[in-house]
Scaffold this motif. Sequence first.
Motif, PDB file in Angstrom:
ATOM      1  N   ALA A  37       0.797  -1.225   0.000  1.00 44.24           N
ATOM      2  CA  ALA A  37       0.000   0.000   0.000  1.00 44.24           C
ATOM      3  C   ALA A  37       0.827   1.271   0.000  1.00 44.24           C
ATOM      4  CB  ALA A  37      -0.939   0.009   1.204  1.00 44.24           C
ATOM      5  N   ASN A  38       2.104   1.192   0.350  1.00 45.77           N
ATOM      6  CA  ASN A  38       2.941   2.388   0.348  1.00 45.77           C
ATOM      7  C   ASN A  38       3.694   2.570  -0.966  1.00 45.77           C
ATOM      8  OD1 ASN A  38       4.505   0.028   1.125  1.00 45.77           O
ATOM      9  ND2 ASN A  38       6.220   1.458   1.358  1.00 45.77           N
ATOM     10  N   GLY A  39       3.532   1.646  -1.909  1.00 49.46           N
ATOM     11  CA  GLY A  39       4.257   1.720  -3.173  1.00 49.46           C
ATOM     12  C   GLY A  39       3.658   2.737  -4.123  1.00 49.46           C
TER      13      GLY A  39
ATOM     14  N   VAL B 257     -10.390   1.193   3.762  1.00 48.30           N
ATOM     15  CA  VAL B 257      -9.199   0.527   3.235  1.00 48.30           C
ATOM     16  C   VAL B 257      -8.269   0.106   4.368  1.00 48.30           C
ATOM     17  CG1 VAL B 257      -7.172   0.753   1.736  1.00 48.30           C
ATOM     18  CG2 VAL B 257      -9.317   1.902   1.119  1.00 48.30           C
ATOM     19  N   LYS B 258      -7.786  -1.140   4.292  1.00 47.98           N
ATOM     20  CA  LYS B 258      -6.657  -1.563   5.108  1.00 47.98           C
ATOM     21  C   LYS B 258      -5.410  -1.495   4.229  1.00 47.98           C
ATOM     22  CE  LYS B 258      -8.694  -4.618   8.584  1.00 47.98           C
ATOM     23  NZ  LYS B 258      -8.596  -5.951   9.242  1.00 47.98           N
ATOM     24  N   ALA B 259      -4.452  -0.698   4.679  1.00 52.86           N
ATOM     25  CA  ALA B 259      -3.197  -0.532   3.936  1.00 52.86           C
ATOM     26  C   ALA B 259      -2.172  -1.492   4.521  1.00 52.86           C
ATOM     27  CB  ALA B 259      -2.718   0.910   4.043  1.00 52.86           C
ATOM     28  N   PHE B 260      -1.876  -2.552   3.783  1.00 58.98           N
ATOM     29  CA  PHE B 260      -0.970  -3.602   4.260  1.00 58.98           C
ATOM     30  C   PHE B 260       0.461  -3.212   3.907  1.00 58.98           C
ATOM     31  CE2 PHE B 260       0.992  -7.894   4.045  1.00 58.98           C
ATOM     32  CZ  PHE B 260       0.625  -8.366   5.298  1.00 58.98           C
ATOM     33  N   VAL B 261       1.295  -2.998   4.943  1.00 59.55           N
ATOM     34  CA  VAL B 261       2.660  -2.511   4.751  1.00 59.55           C
ATOM     35  C   VAL B 261       3.615  -3.318   5.617  1.00 59.55           C
ATOM     36  CG1 VAL B 261       1.942  -0.168   4.147  1.00 59.55           C
ATOM     37  CG2 VAL B 261       2.348  -0.747   6.544  1.00 59.55           C
ATOM     38  N   ARG B 262       4.879  -3.361   5.197  1.00 56.26           N
ATOM     39  CA  ARG B 262       5.894  -4.061   5.977  1.00 56.26           C
ATOM     40  C   ARG B 262       6.281  -3.233   7.209  1.00 56.26           C
ATOM     41  NH1 ARG B 262      10.564  -4.320   2.626  1.00 56.26           N
ATOM     42  NH2 ARG B 262       9.566  -2.754   1.344  1.00 56.26           N
TER      43      ARG B 262
ATOM     44  N   LEU C  44      -7.000   2.099   7.669  1.00 62.06           N
ATOM     45  CA  LEU C  44      -6.378   1.416   8.797  1.00 62.06           C
ATOM     46  C   LEU C  44      -5.065   0.795   8.328  1.00 62.06           C
ATOM     47  CD1 LEU C  44      -6.740   0.434  11.760  1.00 62.06           C
ATOM     48  CD2 LEU C  44      -7.839  -1.603  10.820  1.00 62.06           C
ATOM     49  N   LEU C  45      -3.973   1.132   9.005  1.00 66.90           N
ATOM     50  CA  LEU C  45      -2.693   0.505   8.689  1.00 66.90           C
ATOM     51  C   LEU C  45      -2.681  -0.920   9.228  1.00 66.90           C
ATOM     52  CD1 LEU C  45       0.069   3.205   9.350  1.00 66.90           C
ATOM     53  CD2 LEU C  45      -0.649   2.267   7.147  1.00 66.90           C
ATOM     54  N   SER C  46      -2.222  -1.847   8.414  1.00 66.37           N
ATOM     55  CA  SER C  46      -2.085  -3.236   8.834  1.00 66.37           C
ATOM     56  C   SER C  46      -0.647  -3.660   8.533  1.00 66.37           C
ATOM     57  CB  SER C  46      -3.078  -4.121   8.073  1.00 66.37           C
ATOM     58  OG  SER C  46      -3.031  -5.445   8.539  1.00 66.37           O
ATOM     59  N   VAL C  47       0.112  -3.944   9.579  1.00 60.97           N
ATOM     60  CA  VAL C  47       1.539  -4.218   9.431  1.00 60.97           C
ATOM     61  C   VAL C  47       1.775  -5.714   9.294  1.00 60.97           C
ATOM     62  CG1 VAL C  47       3.811  -3.980  10.487  1.00 60.97           C
ATOM     63  CG2 VAL C  47       2.126  -2.145  10.730  1.00 60.97           C
ATOM     64  N   GLY C  48       2.535  -6.086   8.284  1.00 60.94           N
ATOM     65  CA  GLY C  48       2.842  -7.488   8.058  1.00 60.94           C
ATOM     66  C   GLY C  48       3.750  -7.641   6.852  1.00 60.94           C
ATOM     67  N   ASN C  49       3.778  -8.834   6.304  1.00 60.34           N
ATOM     68  CA  ASN C  49       4.649  -9.126   5.166  1.00 60.34           C
ATOM     69  C   ASN C  49       4.004 -10.266   4.370  1.00 60.34           C
ATOM     70  OD1 ASN C  49       6.813 -10.077   3.462  1.00 60.34           O
ATOM     71  ND2 ASN C  49       8.256  -9.073   4.829  1.00 60.34           N
ATOM     72  N   ILE C  50       3.946 -10.112   3.055  1.00 59.61           N
ATOM     73  CA  ILE C  50       3.328 -11.172   2.263  1.00 59.61           C
ATOM     74  C   ILE C  50       4.108 -12.478   2.324  1.00 59.61           C
ATOM     75  CG2 ILE C  50       2.138  -9.613   0.677  1.00 59.61           C
ATOM     76  CD1 ILE C  50       4.352 -10.220  -1.379  1.00 59.61           C
TER      77      ILE C  50
ATOM     78  N   GLU D 259       9.074  -2.222   8.436  1.00 58.02           N
ATOM     79  CA  GLU D 259      10.170  -1.257   8.288  1.00 58.02           C
ATOM     80  C   GLU D 259       9.914  -0.225   7.195  1.00 58.02           C
ATOM     81  OE1 GLU D 259      11.102  -4.717   5.482  1.00 58.02           O
ATOM     82  OE2 GLU D 259      10.097  -4.377   7.413  1.00 58.02           O
ATOM     83  N   THR D 260       8.715  -0.177   6.678  1.00 57.85           N
ATOM     84  CA  THR D 260       8.471   0.590   5.460  1.00 57.85           C
ATOM     85  C   THR D 260       8.336   2.087   5.709  1.00 57.85           C
ATOM     86  OG1 THR D 260       7.206   0.453   3.404  1.00 57.85           O
ATOM     87  CG2 THR D 260       5.946   0.627   5.421  1.00 57.85           C
ATOM     88  N   ASP D 261       8.609   2.882   4.674  1.00 60.56           N
ATOM     89  CA  ASP D 261       8.412   4.327   4.681  1.00 60.56           C
ATOM     90  C   ASP D 261       6.937   4.609   4.392  1.00 60.56           C
ATOM     91  OD1 ASP D 261       8.398   7.055   4.306  1.00 60.56           O
ATOM     92  OD2 ASP D 261       9.745   7.061   2.578  1.00 60.56           O
ATOM     93  N   LEU D 262       6.283   5.317   5.297  1.00 55.62           N
ATOM     94  CA  LEU D 262       4.848   5.556   5.168  1.00 55.62           C
ATOM     95  C   LEU D 262       4.525   6.952   4.639  1.00 55.62           C
ATOM     96  CD1 LEU D 262       3.587   3.913   8.488  1.00 55.62           C
ATOM     97  CD2 LEU D 262       3.674   2.904   6.188  1.00 55.62           C
ATOM     98  N   SER D 263       5.518   7.673   4.132  1.00 59.54           N
ATOM     99  CA  SER D 263       5.276   9.048   3.692  1.00 59.54           C
ATOM    100  C   SER D 263       4.253   9.121   2.559  1.00 59.54           C
ATOM    101  CB  SER D 263       6.586   9.713   3.266  1.00 59.54           C
ATOM    102  OG  SER D 263       7.248   8.959   2.256  1.00 59.54           O
TER     103      SER D 263
END
Length: 352
Positions: A13-15, A32-37, A54-60, A39-43
């Motif tokens: 979601a941050n790409g 929307v749930k924004a699925f991000v790693r 809603l931010l959802s932190v994880g990794n595919i 360590e990711t940059d959320l800017s």
Amino acid sequence: MKQQQPYSLVTGANGFLGATLVRKLLERGDRVKAFVRPETDLSSLEGFPQDRMLLSVGNIMSEGSIYRALTNVNRIYHTAANFKLWDSNPERVIGPAQVGTQHVLRAAKARGVEKIVVTSSVAVLGTTQSEEMDESHEFNLTDPEAYVQAKLKQAEVVTEAVEAGAPIVSVLPGTMAGPGDRKPTPNGQMLLRYLKFWPSLPFPVVDGGLNIVDVEDVALGHIQAMEEGVVGEQYILGCDNLTFKQIFETLADITGLAEPTSPIGSGLAGLGGALFELGAKLRGGEPIMSRRIARDYVGHNVWVTSDKAEAKLGYTHRSAREALARSVRWFLDNGYVSEQAASRVRLELRPV
């Protein structure tokens, strides 16, 4: 009590594409749930309405984290990828596309997700000479570069899942341009080299061509594929087919910088690719061009038609010139080009 609207999950979601898609979904009123790693940059997600995102932190690469993210989710837009054309360890590119997609689809099945749109690429179609490729074009390259291998492996995973009943629609974007390319992607790096170094580019213009499309049009095409796309079908999301020479001529028209020289052929490009690749292995980073990219794409075109998406989904797009102009303006406005280099640019931006 009124039941809350389910979420749409956007992986990656941050790409470049993911953040644009999140914004477009929010603009139309979706949650929307924004699925991000972790360590990711959320800017790229700053300023979005927090009441519906809603931010959802994880990794595919972690199936459990995807499963947890799918609570109260009924739709998935799977855009996550390691967007690198080349890597000294190709598995770093191929693994997320193949294994990561398997994880997403298994978790989606376990959660009973109603529909999934998977971001593929026109790279899975191969190359052409002068004609345009449609979704039926058979891949015609042997031993391609890591990014292409990754998308092919992902397509195999998707095909197998569809045959088993998974509700998946695949979209195949062209080469994306436009605002918000923060990383930047390999496509954005090509534009930045032009803005920073022309007329003394570290690589010459080559024969061949691409389909250039604006990232916002691709994001809207994803939403249309979710709403109107037929399960199991593929839809190309593209725009204008241009040679590399035409791309740089367009950039020259936009910026007032020099026009490109005559393009070189595959022989010199292959030699350059081998040298760039060797340099990347010795010093780290990514080569401007690899041997495989030179072999497969110099003198060949990745030209496609979006007729199917336009007819079946209602897909529309702005011109490639407008997409490139929007990229140039965004890179200049956000400090990606030094003041000295930017002072050489005379933006001739028609309304965009």
